[in-house]
Design an enzyme around this catalytic site. Structure first.
Site, mmCIF file in Angstrom:
data_model
loop_
_atom_site.group_PDB
_atom_site.id
_atom_site.type_symbol
_atom_site.label_atom_id
_atom_site.label_comp_id
_atom_site.label_asym_id
_atom_site.label_seq_id
_atom_site.Cartn_x
_atom_site.Cartn_y
_atom_site.Cartn_z
ATOM 1 N N LEU A 80 42.680 41.026 45.341
ATOM 2 C CA LEU A 80 41.937 39.868 44.843
ATOM 3 C C LEU A 80 40.476 40.268 44.706
ATOM 4 C CD1 LEU A 80 43.221 36.734 46.844
ATOM 5 C CD2 LEU A 80 43.493 37.178 44.416
ATOM 6 N N ASP A 81 39.827 39.898 43.602
ATOM 7 C CA ASP A 81 38.403 40.145 43.443
ATOM 8 C C ASP A 81 37.636 39.447 44.564
ATOM 9 O OD1 ASP A 81 38.815 41.624 41.146
ATOM 10 O OD2 ASP A 81 38.457 39.944 39.785
#
EC number: 5.4.99.25
Length: 294
Positions: A38-39
């Protein structure tokens, strides 16, 4: 050794690697991995595998994901999300209706091709794209095919006084989909600059946000010697076809022997009772144990 799956609610400002590092310290367990990056700015479900469960983390990574987010129409950014610098502005189309937005979103359903954003971890010639972006270098980005099974607006169009339009959306997609790129491509299809202004992963590999735990909640439970946040390893193979085997087949698998089974699936999760005991791979007309988990 601790074994199992954790449904972690990653918070904003933290990389997926940060989350793994903190869990290693918290659980005093080195063998920990995550199932799908996930960013840093994205919150939501981050599947975590601990101990023996790391052997099935790849099957969680391959699973589809569900996201909920927000698109802002009116300007684009360097990173395709709200963290980047503004690179272009445009006026909203003369006619911008919910019906038009909905119709345009349906054109993205099915298999589509995306160009990964420059600020991403995709590697080109051994370097990550964001490394090129930070030094101002341009490089040809490899296009990739992804699958969008759901893409729908979930809020009214919100027109602001400064000439922008925002609305919420939900998307179900395959591994490797860049949702911020989807937001930018949607804007292009509407003839307007755009970016993704918010995103959270609401489901991944059968795990949902409603049942996820934050790092703080897990730390509090560990301090009380409460481990109910740890799910059985079977959650790690929830997306694989299931095959129940008998005692004789269990013995064959334990010796690494092939089995003849009534299935055509390329991979099977072999269960003995309620326990997953192996991942089986189709070879010719038989199934060979790929990973034995007993």
């Amino acid at each position: 050794m601790i074994n199992g799956i954790i449904n972690l609610k990653k918070e904003a400002g933290m990389t997926s690697h940060d989350a793994v590092f903190k869990l290693r310290k918290l659980l005093q367990e080195k063998k920990i991995g995550h199932g799908g990056t996930l960013d840093p700015d994205v919150v939501g479900v981050l599947p975590i595998a601990v101990g023996k469960a790391t052997r099935v983390i790849e099957y969680m990574t391959e699973a589809g994901k569900v996201y909920e987010g927000q698109v802002t129409l009116g300007y684009s950014t360097t990173t395709e999300d709200a963290s980047g610098e503004v690179v272009a502005r445009s006026s909203l189309p003369a006619v911008l209706t919910e019906e038009l937005v909905d119709q345009t979103m349906t054109t993205f359903l099915g298999k589509i091709t995306q160009t990964p954003p420059m600020y991403s971890a995709v590697k080109v010639n051994g370097r990550k794209l964001y490394e090129y972006a930070r030094t101002g270098e341009s490089v040809e980005r490899p296009r990739r095919e992804v699958t969008i099974s759901l893409f729908e607006r979930t809020s009214p169009l919100n027109f602001t006084e400064d000439g922008l339009c925002r609305f919420s959306f939900k998307v179900a997609c395959s591994k490797g989909t860049y949702v911020r790129t989807l937001a930018v491509d949607l804007g292009r299809a509407l003839w307007v600059e755009s970016h993704m202004s918010f995103l959270q992963r609401s489901a991944s590999a059968g795990l949902t946000l409603e049942t996820a735990y934050t790092l703080g909640e897990i730390a509090d439970m560990v301090s009380k010697q409460e481990m109910s946040f740890l799910l059985p390893i079977e959650y790690g193979v929830a997306d694989l076809p299931k095959m129940v085997i008998d005692d004789t087949e269990l013995t064959e698998i334990s010796f690494g022997r092939r089995l003849s089974l009534p299935s055509q699936e390329p991979l099977l999760a072999a269960f003995h009772g309620e326990k997953v005991i192996a991942i089986l791979e189709k070879r010719d007309q038989e199934y060979k144990p790929k990973k034995v988990l007993i």
